[in-house]
Design a protein around this motif. Structure first.
Motif, short mmCIF file in Angstrom:
data_model
loop_
_atom_site.label_atom_id
_atom_site.label_comp_id
_atom_site.label_asym_id
_atom_site.label_seq_id
_atom_site.Cartn_x
_atom_site.Cartn_y
_atom_site.Cartn_z
N ARG A 364 60.62 68.29 -12.93
CA ARG A 364 60.39 69.71 -13.26
C ARG A 364 61.49 70.59 -12.69
O ARG A 364 61.28 71.76 -12.40
N ALA A 365 62.67 70.01 -12.53
CA ALA A 365 63.88 70.73 -12.12
C ALA A 365 63.76 71.34 -10.73
O ALA A 365 64.41 72.35 -10.43
N VAL A 366 62.95 70.74 -9.87
CA VAL A 366 62.87 71.18 -8.48
C VAL A 366 63.48 70.06 -7.64
O VAL A 366 62.91 68.96 -7.55
N LEU A 367 64.62 70.32 -7.02
CA LEU A 367 65.33 69.30 -6.27
C LEU A 367 64.94 69.37 -4.80
O LEU A 367 65.10 70.40 -4.15
N ILE A 368 64.43 68.26 -4.29
CA ILE A 368 64.05 68.15 -2.88
C ILE A 368 65.21 67.47 -2.16
O ILE A 368 65.60 66.35 -2.52
N PRO A 369 65.82 68.10 -1.16
CA PRO A 369 66.97 67.49 -0.47
C PRO A 369 66.64 66.12 0.11
O PRO A 369 65.50 65.86 0.54
N ALA A 370 67.59 65.23 0.10
CA ALA A 370 67.41 63.91 0.68
C ALA A 370 67.06 64.02 2.16
O ALA A 370 67.46 64.96 2.85
N LYS A 371 66.28 63.08 2.64
CA LYS A 371 65.84 63.00 4.03
C LYS A 371 64.92 64.16 4.44
O LYS A 371 64.73 64.42 5.62
N GLU A 380 58.77 73.49 -0.96
CA GLU A 380 59.66 73.72 -2.09
C GLU A 380 58.90 73.66 -3.41
O GLU A 380 59.10 74.51 -4.30
N LEU A 381 58.04 72.66 -3.57
CA LEU A 381 57.30 72.50 -4.82
C LEU A 381 56.31 73.65 -5.03
O LEU A 381 56.17 74.17 -6.15
N PHE A 382 55.64 74.04 -3.98
CA PHE A 382 54.66 75.12 -4.11
C PHE A 382 55.34 76.43 -4.48
O PHE A 382 54.90 77.14 -5.39
N GLU A 383 56.43 76.75 -3.78
CA GLU A 383 57.10 78.02 -4.05
C GLU A 383 57.71 78.05 -5.45
O GLU A 383 57.73 79.10 -6.10
N SER A 384 58.19 76.92 -5.92
CA SER A 384 58.86 76.88 -7.22
C SER A 384 57.89 76.80 -8.39
O SER A 384 58.13 77.40 -9.45
N LEU A 385 56.78 76.07 -8.23
CA LEU A 385 55.93 75.76 -9.37
C LEU A 385 54.57 76.47 -9.36
O LEU A 385 54.02 76.75 -10.42
N VAL A 386 54.04 76.76 -8.18
CA VAL A 386 52.70 77.34 -8.11
C VAL A 386 52.74 78.86 -7.98
O VAL A 386 52.07 79.58 -8.72
N GLU A 387 53.54 79.35 -7.05
CA GLU A 387 53.56 80.80 -6.81
C GLU A 387 53.80 81.62 -8.07
O GLU A 387 53.15 82.66 -8.27
N PRO A 388 54.71 81.20 -8.99
CA PRO A 388 54.94 82.02 -10.18
C PRO A 388 53.74 82.13 -11.10
O PRO A 388 53.74 82.97 -12.01
N THR A 389 52.70 81.33 -10.89
CA THR A 389 51.51 81.37 -11.76
C THR A 389 50.39 82.22 -11.17
O THR A 389 49.39 82.44 -11.84
#
Length: 518
Positions: A364-371, A380-389
């Motif tokens: 879903r085009a949300v990049l989680i940095p390695a390590k 990161e996932l919550f801010e990118s995918l949930v908050e906008p809804t």
């Protein structure tokens, strides 16, 4: 005459806009000449006290519907303010005077003022004057003061801008807020409402037995939030101090000390980015209630925002950026991992491996940095995918424990905690939880946070030994909450940017071109 016009001796107006280059020549030179003329007549260009009897807004409210007889019997008034418009018609002149309450029209006649008439009409737009006179209505039914006396109170050496709007001028409005407040009534209204909002919050909490307190803004250990602090050095004590990122740990110390209900409307400082929702210096309401949990604070928060909506807008429905927000309770309560699972299209839980989270995010085009730790991935996932809804008022509950090092675990699932965040119009408005008052567990949490800092997380909480000591004296069960004042003002004034609701937002330094090109 419109904003920025200067008219002398009845001649044609000169105009200058903020975008004109190299200010300070003809228009400003002529204003300096007028200042010299005032001094030559023995008039102080920067005035002294003036006995004001009435304000423009009060006159409009008191006499808005008054008839001719009432106006004649009202008696003389003395008003003072800034001249914001002037129209000269031979031996008569209409002007508008603005004070902090509003505007009122002035009518001056040469046969009434005598030699002072020419001095009155020589005033530049932006000058401060005091006038005395009687109230009447013009043929167009406008409430007006017939000027009988005139006192010069303050010279304006720079012309006000004729135009002060549009995207090209946004940054200039923030940099010169003092001019923005003069020429844009809407800006003044925003900050009047801001003051009313803070007053309403105080009234709400005071009525429920909360005590307003003040805690340190410079702290030896920054705590209470995951954020990077500003640091300074105190020479006399020989120690580094940090501008507070939150007042939380000090307010909890007061709960330990026996203040069961406390609150602070405070300035916080976070050395982070600047955006339409973030300013390095911002205002928070933070409060704590003993013998309560986060569920009690959800009900209190609903009541508070309904109180604000009704006080400020007269209704429980508010339009923000063309969307109607309904504050009618109860508001939905959405578990954190349920929301995340919906957004990712797959079930996730506190036990989901970080690699799986990284894969789901990448889809879903949300990049989680390695390590990254799981905590970083969840955030990161919550801010990118949930908050906008999250448009309508919604409590997100049951956060993972790793994101909440100061909150209590859920009794039925120790992987989660008794915490909520309130979202309205896709923005976090409040953060609250049932407070961790176990000093042994709190010490363990601080140790875990210290390990995160060693692995490079600059926002991880720091170990506060004195706070642990305070908890060891005993803290009652309690719940606490922080609410962003600036974002509340954005909601109730329908503003898309936090800079519109902060009088002097932080900006990059002006360039030489910007300083010249006003």
């Amino acid at each position: 005459m419109r904003w920025g016009e200067v008219r002398k001796g009845g001649g044609a107006p000169l105009r200058r806009r903020m975008s004109d280059p190299k200010p300070g020549n003809e228009l400003i030179r002529r204003r300096h000449e007028m200042m010299a003329s005032l001094r030559a007549r023995g008039v102080d260009p920067f005035g002294t006290r003036y006995p004001v009897t009435h304000w423009a807004g009060q006159l409009a409210a008191r006499l808005g519907s008054a008839g001719e007889d009432e106006l004649k019997g009202f008696g003389p008034v003395a008003v003072a303010g800034r001249v914001v418009a002037m129209r000269r018609h031979g031996r008569t002149c209409f002007a508008h005077l603005m004070d902090y309450t509003g505007r009122i029209q002035l009518y001056a006649r040469a046969d009434q003022l005598g030699a002072e008439y020419e001095h009155f009409t020589d005033c530049d737009i932006g000058d401060y004057v005091g006038v005395t006179g009687d109230m009447f209505r013009t043929r167009t039914d406008e409430l007006t003061i017939a000027v009988k006396g005139f006192t010069f109170l303050g010279k304006s050496l720079r012309p006000l801008p004729e135009k002060w709007h549009g995207l090209k001028d946004v940054e200039a409005r923030y940099r010169r807020r003092y001019v923005d407040l003069i020429v844009n009534p809407g800006t003044r209204e925003i900050f009047v409402l801001r003051s009313r909002l803070i007053k309403a919050i105080r009234e709400f909490l005071d009525a429920r037995g909360f005590l307003e307190v003040e805690t340190p803004m410079m702290q030896p250990i920054p705590g209470g939030a995951a954020a990077r602090p500003f640091v300074t050095h105190h020479n006399a004590l020989g120690i580094d101090l940090y501008l507070r990122i939150a007042p939380e740990l000090y307010l909890k110390r007061l709960v330990v000390g026996g203040y069961d209900r406390v609150y602070e409307i405070n300035r916080n400082f976070r050395n982070e980015g600047v955006s339409t929702r973030h300013n390095p210096e911002f205002t928070m309401l933070e409060f704590y209630q003993a013998y309560a949990d986060h569920g009690d604070l959800m009900e209190l928060t609903e009541a508070l925002l309904i109180h604000l909506a009704q006080t400020l807008r007269g209704a429980t429905r508010v339009t923000y950026q063309k969307q109607e927000l309904d504050f009618t309770p109860p508001w939905p309560r959405l578990p954190f991992f349920e929301a995340l699972s919906r957004a990712l299209g797959a079930d996730v839980s506190p036990d989901t491996p970080v690699e799986r989270l990284r894969q789901l995010g990448a889809a879903r085009a949300v990049l989680i940095p390695a390590k990254s730790e799981c905590s970083r991935a969840w955030k990161e996932l919550f801010e990118s995918l949930v908050e906008p809804t999250l448009v309508q008022p919604t409590f997100v509950i049951d956060f993972p424990l790793e994101l909440s090092p100061l909150s209590k675990k859920k009794r039925d699932d120790p992987r989660l905690c008794d915490r909520f965040e309130l979202f309205i119009a896709r923005s976090e408005i409040a953060n609250a939880y049932t407070e961790l008052n176990d000093p042994i567990e709190q010490r363990e949490r601080f140790i875990q946070q210290a390990a995160l800092r060693e692995r490079g997380d600059e926002e991880a909480h720091r170990f506060d030994e004195d706070f642990i000591r305070a908890l060891e004296y005993g803290m009652p069960p309690a719940a606490g909450e922080g609410i962003g004042i600036d974002r509340l003002v954005m909601l109730f004034t329908d503003q898309p940017s936090i800079r519109e609701v902060i009088l002097f937002p932080h900006l990059r330094p002006e360039t030489g071109t910007q300083q010249e090109d006003e």
